[in-house]
Design a protein around this motif. Structure first.
Motif, PDB file in Angstrom:
ATOM      1  N   PRO A 213      -7.623   0.953   2.225  1.00  0.00           N
ATOM      2  CA  PRO A 213      -7.273   0.095   2.686  1.00  0.00           C
ATOM      3  C   PRO A 213      -6.023   1.891   4.016  1.00  0.00           C
ATOM      4  N   GLY A 214      -6.035   1.002   4.609  1.00  0.00           N
ATOM      5  CA  GLY A 214      -4.966   1.639   5.741  1.00  0.00           C
ATOM      6  C   GLY A 214      -5.608   1.196   7.478  1.00  0.00           C
ATOM      7  N   ALA A 215      -5.878   0.227   7.197  1.00  0.00           N
ATOM      8  CA  ALA A 215      -6.147  -0.039   9.507  1.00  0.00           C
ATOM      9  C   ALA A 215      -6.851  -1.385   9.387  1.00  0.00           C
ATOM     10  N   GLY A 216      -6.725  -2.011  10.267  1.00  0.00           N
ATOM     11  CA  GLY A 216      -7.170  -3.828  10.296  1.00  0.00           C
ATOM     12  C   GLY A 216      -8.366  -3.313  11.120  1.00  0.00           C
ATOM     13  N   GLY A 217      -9.441  -4.243  11.576  1.00  0.00           N
ATOM     14  CA  GLY A 217     -10.648  -4.368  12.320  1.00  0.00           C
ATOM     15  C   GLY A 217     -11.406  -3.375  11.834  1.00  0.00           C
ATOM     16  N   GLN A 218     -11.634  -3.307  10.525  1.00  0.00           N
ATOM     17  CA  GLN A 218     -12.549  -2.470   9.532  1.00  0.00           C
ATOM     18  C   GLN A 218     -13.699  -3.180   9.280  1.00  0.00           C
TER      19      GLN A 218
ATOM     20  N   MET B  45      -2.675 -14.211  -8.756  1.00  0.00           N
ATOM     21  CA  MET B  45      -3.180 -13.044  -8.183  1.00  0.00           C
ATOM     22  C   MET B  45      -3.625 -11.996  -8.280  1.00  0.00           C
ATOM     23  N   ILE B  46      -5.136 -11.437  -7.338  1.00  0.00           N
ATOM     24  CA  ILE B  46      -5.502 -10.018  -7.544  1.00  0.00           C
ATOM     25  C   ILE B  46      -6.303  -9.543  -6.358  1.00  0.00           C
ATOM     26  N   LEU B  47      -6.366  -8.950  -5.629  1.00  0.00           N
ATOM     27  CA  LEU B  47      -6.656  -9.392  -5.155  1.00  0.00           C
ATOM     28  C   LEU B  47      -7.794  -7.495  -4.494  1.00  0.00           C
TER      29      LEU B  47
ATOM     30  N   VAL C 235      -3.344  -4.858  -6.555  1.00  0.00           N
ATOM     31  CA  VAL C 235      -4.982  -4.510  -6.452  1.00  0.00           C
ATOM     32  C   VAL C 235      -5.915  -4.120  -5.946  1.00  0.00           C
ATOM     33  N   LEU C 236      -7.513  -3.756  -5.836  1.00  0.00           N
ATOM     34  CA  LEU C 236      -7.704  -2.946  -6.314  1.00  0.00           C
ATOM     35  C   LEU C 236      -8.680  -2.029  -5.321  1.00  0.00           C
ATOM     36  N   CYS C 237      -8.846  -1.134  -4.718  1.00  0.00           N
ATOM     37  CA  CYS C 237      -9.276  -0.467  -3.805  1.00  0.00           C
ATOM     38  C   CYS C 237     -10.927  -1.012  -3.742  1.00  0.00           C
ATOM     39  N   PRO C 238     -11.689  -0.336  -3.175  1.00  0.00           N
ATOM     40  CA  PRO C 238     -13.290  -0.537  -3.222  1.00  0.00           C
ATOM     41  C   PRO C 238     -13.683   0.231  -4.038  1.00  0.00           C
ATOM     42  N   ALA C 239     -13.614   1.565  -4.301  1.00  0.00           N
ATOM     43  CA  ALA C 239     -13.936   1.861  -5.336  1.00  0.00           C
ATOM     44  C   ALA C 239     -14.013   1.691  -6.790  1.00  0.00           C
ATOM     45  N   THR C 240     -13.084   0.823  -6.923  1.00  0.00           N
ATOM     46  CA  THR C 240     -12.074   1.083  -8.567  1.00  0.00           C
ATOM     47  C   THR C 240     -12.715  -0.341  -8.837  1.00  0.00           C
ATOM     48  N   PRO C 241     -13.395  -0.406 -10.061  1.00  0.00           N
ATOM     49  CA  PRO C 241     -13.827  -1.397 -10.938  1.00  0.00           C
ATOM     50  C   PRO C 241     -13.145  -2.475 -11.490  1.00  0.00           C
ATOM     51  N   VAL C 242     -13.414  -3.506 -11.570  1.00  0.00           N
ATOM     52  CA  VAL C 242     -12.852  -4.140 -11.890  1.00  0.00           C
ATOM     53  C   VAL C 242     -12.258  -4.464 -13.737  1.00  0.00           C
ATOM     54  N   CYS C 243     -13.174  -4.025 -14.347  1.00  0.00           N
ATOM     55  CA  CYS C 243     -12.748  -3.695 -15.365  1.00  0.00           C
ATOM     56  C   CYS C 243     -11.049  -2.940 -15.566  1.00  0.00           C
ATOM     57  N   MET C 244     -10.757  -2.490 -14.644  1.00  0.00           N
ATOM     58  CA  MET C 244      -9.126  -1.731 -14.647  1.00  0.00           C
ATOM     59  C   MET C 244      -8.804  -2.884 -14.386  1.00  0.00           C
TER      60      MET C 244
ATOM     61  N   MET D  48       0.781  -1.425  -0.150  1.00  0.00           N
ATOM     62  CA  MET D  48      -0.031  -0.323  -0.430  1.00  0.00           C
ATOM     63  C   MET D  48       0.337   1.050  -0.073  1.00  0.00           C
ATOM     64  N   VAL D  49       1.742   1.203  -1.025  1.00  0.00           N
ATOM     65  CA  VAL D  49       2.472   2.354  -1.270  1.00  0.00           C
ATOM     66  C   VAL D  49       2.545   3.253  -2.854  1.00  0.00           C
ATOM     67  N   GLU D  50       3.636   4.806  -2.458  1.00  0.00           N
ATOM     68  CA  GLU D  50       2.686   4.775  -3.820  1.00  0.00           C
ATOM     69  C   GLU D  50       4.644   4.613  -4.505  1.00  0.00           C
ATOM     70  N   HIS D  51       4.589   5.126  -5.799  1.00  0.00           N
ATOM     71  CA  HIS D  51       5.229   4.329  -6.476  1.00  0.00           C
ATOM     72  C   HIS D  51       5.746   2.120  -6.299  1.00  0.00           C
ATOM     73  N   PRO D  52       5.548   1.690  -6.701  1.00  0.00           N
ATOM     74  CA  PRO D  52       5.648   0.424  -5.457  1.00  0.00           C
ATOM     75  C   PRO D  52       7.048  -0.041  -6.843  1.00  0.00           C
ATOM     76  N   ASP D  53       6.777   0.315  -7.955  1.00  0.00           N
ATOM     77  CA  ASP D  53       8.112  -0.881  -9.272  1.00  0.00           C
ATOM     78  C   ASP D  53       9.199  -0.279  -8.204  1.00  0.00           C
TER      79      ASP D  53
END
Ligand code: DX5
Ligand code: ZN
Length: 217
Positions: free
Chosen positions: A140-145, A132-134, A113-122, A67-72
Protein backbone atom coordinates in the motif's frame (compact mmCIF):
# COMPACT_ATOMS: atom_id res chain seq x y z
CA UNK A 1 -21.24 -11.00 -9.68
CA UNK A 2 -17.90 -9.33 -10.46
CA UNK A 3 -17.72 -5.74 -9.25
CA UNK A 4 -15.20 -3.16 -10.48
CA UNK A 5 -14.04 -0.41 -8.11
CA UNK A 6 -11.90 2.21 -9.88
CA UNK A 7 -9.47 3.89 -7.47
CA UNK A 8 -9.63 7.69 -7.61
CA UNK A 9 -6.03 7.75 -6.41
CA UNK A 10 -5.25 7.77 -10.16
CA UNK A 11 -7.84 10.46 -10.99
CA UNK A 12 -7.21 14.18 -11.54
CA UNK A 13 -7.33 15.56 -7.97
CA UNK A 14 -8.04 19.03 -9.35
CA UNK A 15 -11.28 17.71 -10.89
CA UNK A 16 -12.30 14.94 -8.53
CA UNK A 17 -16.04 15.57 -8.81
CA UNK A 18 -15.97 15.14 -12.57
CA UNK A 19 -13.75 12.06 -12.23
CA UNK A 20 -16.22 10.42 -9.85
CA UNK A 21 -19.18 11.48 -12.00
CA UNK A 22 -17.69 9.70 -15.04
CA UNK A 23 -17.44 6.31 -13.31
CA UNK A 24 -21.08 5.30 -13.67
CA UNK A 25 -20.91 5.86 -17.42
CA UNK A 26 -17.78 3.71 -17.55
CA UNK A 27 -19.70 0.84 -15.96
CA UNK A 28 -18.05 0.97 -12.53
CA UNK A 29 -19.76 -0.57 -9.50
CA UNK A 30 -17.95 1.25 -6.66
CA UNK A 31 -15.80 4.35 -6.19
CA UNK A 32 -12.62 3.18 -4.46
CA UNK A 33 -11.29 5.91 -2.18
CA UNK A 34 -7.66 5.47 -1.07
CA UNK A 35 -7.11 7.33 2.19
CA UNK A 36 -3.46 7.64 3.20
CA UNK A 37 -2.24 9.42 6.35
CA UNK A 38 1.52 9.75 5.76
CA UNK A 39 2.15 7.50 8.75
CA UNK A 40 0.77 4.02 8.04
CA UNK A 41 2.03 4.65 4.48
CA UNK A 42 4.42 7.48 3.50
CA UNK A 43 1.95 9.19 1.15
CA UNK A 44 -0.88 11.55 2.14
CA UNK A 45 -3.96 11.69 -0.11
CA UNK A 46 -7.30 13.00 1.17
CA UNK A 47 -9.71 12.75 4.10
CA UNK A 48 -13.42 12.92 4.95
CA UNK A 49 -13.75 16.41 3.43
CA UNK A 50 -12.93 15.06 -0.04
CA UNK A 51 -15.39 12.20 0.49
CA UNK A 52 -18.09 14.72 1.43
CA UNK A 53 -17.21 16.91 -1.56
CA UNK A 54 -17.60 14.13 -4.13
CA UNK A 55 -20.59 12.44 -2.52
CA UNK A 56 -23.19 14.52 -4.47
CA UNK A 57 -21.46 13.56 -7.76
CA UNK A 58 -22.33 9.87 -7.68
CA UNK A 59 -24.89 7.39 -6.49
CA UNK A 60 -22.32 4.57 -6.69
CA UNK A 61 -21.25 3.08 -3.35
CA UNK A 62 -18.14 4.83 -2.00
CA UNK A 63 -15.65 2.15 -0.93
CA UNK A 64 -13.21 3.79 1.52
CA UNK A 65 -9.85 2.03 2.01
CA UNK A 66 -8.24 3.43 5.17
CA UNK A 67 -4.47 3.21 5.00
CA UNK A 68 -4.17 5.01 8.32
CA UNK A 69 -2.95 4.44 11.85
CA UNK A 70 -5.70 4.13 14.51
CA UNK A 71 -8.50 3.69 11.93
CA UNK A 72 -11.15 3.53 14.64
CA UNK A 73 -10.68 7.28 15.17
CA UNK A 74 -11.61 7.95 11.52
CA UNK A 75 -14.56 5.70 10.76
CA UNK A 76 -17.30 8.02 12.06
CA UNK A 77 -16.06 11.02 10.05
CA UNK A 78 -16.08 8.92 6.86
CA UNK A 79 -19.50 7.50 7.59
CA UNK A 80 -20.86 11.03 8.09
CA UNK A 81 -19.06 12.14 4.90
CA UNK A 82 -20.96 9.53 2.89
CA UNK A 83 -18.85 6.37 2.81
CA UNK A 84 -20.88 3.23 2.15
CA UNK A 85 -18.13 0.67 2.79
CA UNK A 86 -15.20 1.25 5.13
CA UNK A 87 -12.19 -1.08 5.18
CA UNK A 88 -9.14 -0.73 7.39
CA UNK A 89 -5.82 -2.54 7.82
CA UNK A 90 -5.59 -5.24 10.46
CA UNK A 91 -1.92 -4.26 10.77
CA UNK A 92 -3.03 -0.82 12.05
CA UNK A 93 -5.62 -1.93 14.63
CA UNK A 94 -5.17 -4.36 17.52
CA UNK A 95 -8.95 -4.11 18.17
CA UNK A 96 -10.13 -4.96 14.65
CA UNK A 97 -13.26 -6.77 15.85
CA UNK A 98 -14.36 -3.69 17.81
CA UNK A 99 -13.70 -1.39 14.86
CA UNK A 100 -15.82 -3.64 12.63
CA UNK A 101 -18.62 -3.40 15.21
CA UNK A 102 -18.18 0.39 15.26
CA UNK A 103 -18.54 0.65 11.45
CA UNK A 104 -21.63 -1.56 11.51
CA UNK A 105 -23.11 0.52 14.35
CA UNK A 106 -22.72 3.53 12.03
CA UNK A 107 -24.85 1.71 9.46
CA UNK A 108 -22.06 1.07 6.98
CA UNK A 109 -20.57 -2.08 5.44
CA UNK A 110 -17.29 -3.07 7.06
CA UNK A 111 -14.18 -4.97 6.14
CA UNK A 112 -10.53 -5.51 6.89
CA UNK A 113 -7.49 -5.21 4.63
CA UNK A 114 -4.36 -7.39 4.56
CA UNK A 115 -0.96 -6.21 3.31
CA UNK A 116 0.89 -8.62 1.00
CA UNK A 117 3.01 -9.96 3.87
CA UNK A 118 0.06 -10.61 6.21
CA UNK A 119 -1.30 -14.20 6.13
CA UNK A 120 -5.03 -14.82 5.74
CA UNK A 121 -5.08 -16.71 9.06
CA UNK A 122 -4.97 -13.22 10.67
CA UNK A 123 -8.64 -12.77 9.72
CA UNK A 124 -9.85 -16.29 10.52
CA UNK A 125 -11.82 -14.97 13.52
CA UNK A 126 -13.18 -11.93 11.68
CA UNK A 127 -14.82 -13.62 8.69
CA UNK A 128 -18.31 -13.55 10.19
CA UNK A 129 -17.95 -9.86 11.12
CA UNK A 130 -16.90 -8.66 7.65
CA UNK A 131 -18.97 -7.80 4.61
CA UNK A 132 -15.79 -7.71 2.53
CA UNK A 133 -12.10 -8.50 2.93
CA UNK A 134 -9.55 -6.62 0.85
CA UNK A 135 -6.31 -8.36 -0.12
CA UNK A 136 -3.55 -6.00 -1.24
CA UNK A 137 -1.79 -7.21 -4.39
CA UNK A 138 0.75 -4.38 -4.10
CA UNK A 139 2.35 -2.81 -1.07
CA UNK A 140 0.00 0.00 0.00
CA UNK A 141 0.95 3.60 -0.58
CA UNK A 142 0.98 4.18 -4.32
CA UNK A 143 -0.87 3.43 -7.53
CA UNK A 144 0.70 2.13 -10.73
CA UNK A 145 2.67 -0.73 -9.13
CA UNK A 146 2.98 -4.30 -10.47
CA UNK A 147 0.69 -7.10 -9.31
CA UNK A 148 2.26 -9.47 -6.74
CA UNK A 149 1.55 -13.01 -8.10
CA UNK A 150 1.63 -14.62 -4.63
CA UNK A 151 -1.68 -12.86 -3.94
CA UNK A 152 -3.47 -15.55 -5.95
CA UNK A 153 -2.74 -18.17 -3.27
CA UNK A 154 -4.10 -15.81 -0.59
CA UNK A 155 -7.30 -15.17 -2.56
CA UNK A 156 -7.82 -18.92 -3.02
CA UNK A 157 -7.12 -19.66 0.65
CA UNK A 158 -9.49 -16.93 1.85
CA UNK A 159 -12.30 -18.06 -0.49
CA UNK A 160 -11.86 -21.66 0.72
CA UNK A 161 -11.88 -20.48 4.36
CA UNK A 162 -15.13 -18.54 3.80
CA UNK A 163 -16.78 -21.39 1.87
CA UNK A 164 -15.84 -23.89 4.59
CA UNK A 165 -17.81 -21.69 7.01
CA UNK A 166 -20.69 -21.08 4.62
CA UNK A 167 -19.92 -17.35 4.55
CA UNK A 168 -20.78 -15.41 1.37
CA UNK A 169 -17.92 -12.93 1.58
CA UNK A 170 -16.91 -10.28 -0.94
CA UNK A 171 -13.19 -10.65 -1.61
CA UNK A 172 -11.67 -7.48 -3.01
CA UNK A 173 -8.19 -7.37 -4.57
CA UNK A 174 -6.33 -4.13 -4.93
CA UNK A 175 -3.18 -3.16 -6.79
CA UNK A 176 -1.84 -3.76 -10.28
CA UNK A 177 -5.23 -4.96 -11.53
CA UNK A 178 -5.81 -4.80 -15.29
CA UNK A 179 -7.51 -7.06 -17.86
CA UNK A 180 -4.55 -9.49 -17.72
CA UNK A 181 -4.26 -9.80 -13.93
CA UNK A 182 -8.02 -9.62 -13.29
CA UNK A 183 -8.76 -13.01 -14.86
CA UNK A 184 -6.64 -15.23 -12.55
CA UNK A 185 -7.89 -13.26 -9.52
CA UNK A 186 -11.50 -14.02 -10.46
CA UNK A 187 -10.66 -17.66 -11.19
CA UNK A 188 -9.35 -18.21 -7.65
CA UNK A 189 -12.24 -16.40 -5.94
CA UNK A 190 -11.96 -12.60 -5.98
CA UNK A 191 -15.21 -10.87 -6.92
CA UNK A 192 -14.40 -7.17 -6.37
CA UNK A 193 -11.51 -5.66 -8.34
CA UNK A 194 -9.88 -2.32 -7.56
CA UNK A 195 -8.17 -0.67 -10.51
CA UNK A 196 -6.66 2.79 -10.61
CA UNK A 197 -3.93 3.18 -13.16
CA UNK A 198 -5.33 0.69 -15.70
CA UNK A 199 -8.67 2.55 -15.79
CA UNK A 200 -7.71 6.21 -15.48
CA UNK A 201 -4.85 6.06 -18.00
CA UNK A 202 -6.86 4.08 -20.58
CA UNK A 203 -8.00 5.73 -23.84
CA UNK A 204 -11.34 3.96 -23.31
CA UNK A 205 -11.87 3.21 -19.60
CA UNK A 206 -15.29 1.68 -20.30
CA UNK A 207 -13.69 -1.08 -22.39
CA UNK A 208 -11.04 -1.78 -19.73
CA UNK A 209 -13.73 -2.16 -17.08
CA UNK A 210 -15.76 -4.48 -19.33
CA UNK A 211 -12.61 -6.53 -20.13
CA UNK A 212 -11.81 -6.91 -16.42
CA UNK A 213 -15.40 -8.00 -15.71
CA UNK A 214 -15.09 -10.45 -18.59
CA UNK A 215 -18.04 -9.08 -20.54
CA UNK A 216 -15.82 -8.29 -23.53
CA UNK A 217 -12.58 -9.95 -24.61
C1 DX5 B 1 -2.46 1.47 -3.17
C2 DX5 B 1 -3.97 1.59 -3.28
C3 DX5 B 1 -4.54 0.94 -4.49
C4 DX5 B 1 -3.97 1.46 -5.73
C5 DX5 B 1 -4.47 0.71 -6.91
O1 DX5 B 1 -2.07 1.81 -1.88
O2 DX5 B 1 -4.57 0.97 -2.19
O3 DX5 B 1 -5.96 1.11 -4.54
O4 DX5 B 1 -4.28 2.81 -5.85
O5 DX5 B 1 -3.97 1.38 -7.97
P1 DX5 B 1 -3.41 0.63 -9.24
O6 DX5 B 1 -4.61 -0.04 -9.85
O7 DX5 B 1 -2.86 1.78 -10.05
O8 DX5 B 1 -2.38 -0.33 -8.80
ZN1 ZN C 1 -6.98 0.82 -2.22
Amino acid sequence: MIKIAPSVLSADFANMGQAVQALVGWGADYVHFDVMDGSFVPAITFGPAMCKAVRPYTKLPVDVHLMVEHPDTQVEAFAVAGADIITFHVEADCHAHRTLQHIHALGRKAGVVLCPATPVCMVENLLDSCDMILLMSVNPGAGGQSFIPGTLDKIRALREMAQARGIALDIEVDGGINPETAKPCIQVGANVLVAGNSVFTAPNPKDVIAQMRGTIV
